[in-house]
Design an enzyme around this catalytic site. Sequence first.
Site, PDB file in Angstrom:
ATOM      1  N   LYS A 174       0.881  -1.169   0.000  1.00 18.99           N
ATOM      2  CA  LYS A 174       0.000   0.000   0.000  1.00 18.99           C
ATOM      3  C   LYS A 174       0.922   1.224   0.000  1.00 18.99           C
ATOM      4  O   LYS A 174       1.486   1.597   1.020  1.00 18.99           O
ATOM      5  CB  LYS A 174      -0.892  -0.014   1.245  1.00 18.99           C
ATOM      6  CG  LYS A 174      -1.530   1.333   1.618  1.00 18.99           C
ATOM      7  CD  LYS A 174      -2.415   1.907   0.527  1.00 18.99           C
ATOM      8  CE  LYS A 174      -3.014   3.241   0.987  1.00 18.99           C
ATOM      9  NZ  LYS A 174      -2.021   4.342   1.015  1.00 18.99           N
ATOM     10  N   GLU A 249       6.836   1.013  12.856  1.00 17.90           N
ATOM     11  CA  GLU A 249       7.851   2.059  13.065  1.00 17.90           C
ATOM     12  C   GLU A 249       7.109   3.373  13.002  1.00 17.90           C
ATOM     13  O   GLU A 249       6.642   3.780  11.939  1.00 17.90           O
ATOM     14  CB  GLU A 249       8.951   1.948  12.009  1.00 17.90           C
ATOM     15  CG  GLU A 249      10.209   2.727  12.356  1.00 17.90           C
ATOM     16  CD  GLU A 249      10.108   4.190  11.966  1.00 17.90           C
ATOM     17  OE1 GLU A 249       9.912   5.031  12.901  1.00 17.90           O
ATOM     18  OE2 GLU A 249      10.205   4.493  10.776  1.00 17.90           O
ATOM     19  N   CYS A 284      10.575  11.057  10.982  1.00 17.05           N
ATOM     20  CA  CYS A 284      10.289  10.609  12.336  1.00 17.05           C
ATOM     21  C   CYS A 284      11.498  10.789  13.242  1.00 17.05           C
ATOM     22  O   CYS A 284      11.347  11.062  14.439  1.00 17.05           O
ATOM     23  CB  CYS A 284       9.842   9.146  12.328  1.00 17.05           C
ATOM     24  SG  CYS A 284      11.012   8.014  11.560  1.00 17.05           S
ATOM     25  N   GLU A 378       5.004  15.995  18.568  1.00 16.94           N
ATOM     26  CA  GLU A 378       5.812  15.803  17.361  1.00 16.94           C
ATOM     27  C   GLU A 378       5.337  16.791  16.300  1.00 16.94           C
ATOM     28  O   GLU A 378       4.165  16.794  15.931  1.00 16.94           O
ATOM     29  CB  GLU A 378       5.681  14.381  16.832  1.00 16.94           C
ATOM     30  CG  GLU A 378       6.501  14.160  15.566  1.00 16.94           C
ATOM     31  CD  GLU A 378       6.306  12.784  14.949  1.00 16.94           C
ATOM     32  OE1 GLU A 378       7.206  12.345  14.215  1.00 16.94           O
ATOM     33  OE2 GLU A 378       5.257  12.165  15.180  1.00 16.94           O
TER      34      GLU A 378
END
Length: 485
Positions: A174, A249, A284, A378
């Site tokens: 995907k 992750e 990230c 974040e």
Amino acid sequence: MKMLIGGEWRDAADSAVMEIRNPATGELVDTVPAAGEADALAAVQFAQQGRQAMAGTPAHVRHDALMSVAARIERDAEDLAALLARENGKTRREIRGEIAAAIRIFRGYAEEAKRLFGRVTPLDTIPGLEDGIALTTRVPRGVVVAIVPFNYPVELWAHKCAGALAAGNALITKPPEECPLALLRISGYLAETALPANAHQIVTGVGERVGAALVRAAGVQMVAMTGSTATGRAIAKAAAETLKKVHLELGGNDATILFADTDPAAAAKALVKGRFSSGNGQICCAVKRVFVQRPIYDAVCAAVLRETAALRIGDPMDDTTDVGPLITERAARRVEQQIAQGVSEGATLVAGGRRDGNFITPAVFTGVRADMAVFREEIFGPVLPLVPFDAIDDAFAMVNDSPYGLQAAVFTQDLATVMSAYRRLDVGTVVINHPTAIRVESLPFGGAKGSGNGREGIHDTLIDMTEARTLLIPYAFAGSAEAAA
């Protein structure tokens, strides 16, 4: 471009399409099928055939296929870099490094396909089984779904794709809905290898429809996903219904600690690169929180402002550009709101923070407190908060006071400080004298807490994407059960 299901390049069942637009200019780059649940489930059905065929495909065939894909990527590297820059918005200069990493990753997994070793275990440690022996090998899990993010799509997909195929699984990808084109192009290279039919399929569409259907499907044995923590939690919950293996992750709010023995100028260069010019701040493991020991705080702030002012913001196709656009205007507006919230909570915006379409000028904050959102959340964009500290214990406590635990960086010349950080910081990796925005494909990558579970890397992924199977022969050396009796 079309998507690959059942060995055919096809449109969505309802003919719906999605537009892929250049984040820097808004121009239409291409369209892809907007697949629905029916398309996703069709891919799962075809993958059952691929699973059986891949389980019988020798390691040398898997090796050769992955090596041939690496060679094709290498041959077409510049075209792929240009395509990804147009659909993704990262600078073409940076994307060249991503493409090079993907080549290494495909080759690395190709070699590891030949090293899925088993073991033989004598059973004479157990009374009554002195004549026994056991054989344990690694076997494929079956069907693996790879869900890939937009920020480093080729590199991150390479781990999931090459890892799944090297281990002998069938794979359904995907791709990111914002930028699937480069992955579709490379999927064409895979389709031309000697791998069995339906060894790999790629289904384009939005995550809420395609990704969700794949995660729920009973014919899928593992989901490997890189993305947000919120999405990761949803996937883990849905996958639990069918007891799928899940590798996640996820997000990070990575901290960097600059101790007083650090050169402020060198540290500033590292901070600016690790926050602003790596992925346009959309990583990230980017530099997201910076703690500076008080004796060098003013010098570091001044050096960061000088480095930030020198950045060139603009066309990602221009090799002199340092910072390109965010992936969508929605993403840019979100960062703009987070910057405004930081100001409203009392932080001082000393540089940047302006939005122009998908572009955000790199923002630097001082006067940041630990209770501010600009510190605790974040921020997936070019925003850098600088926070002073006095004692080492204070710095370590602030780093660990986070729902995330991906990576952390420590700048110091003192070995004792390095080893203390390694022991005390609750993160997956501690990086020394380098920004957190680094990933080495041969090392385990992943984090603690809300940053995910498991580790991804050339050696580690193959273990996750296989499972142990044991042949137990209690009377191997006795000739028969009767003789053993």
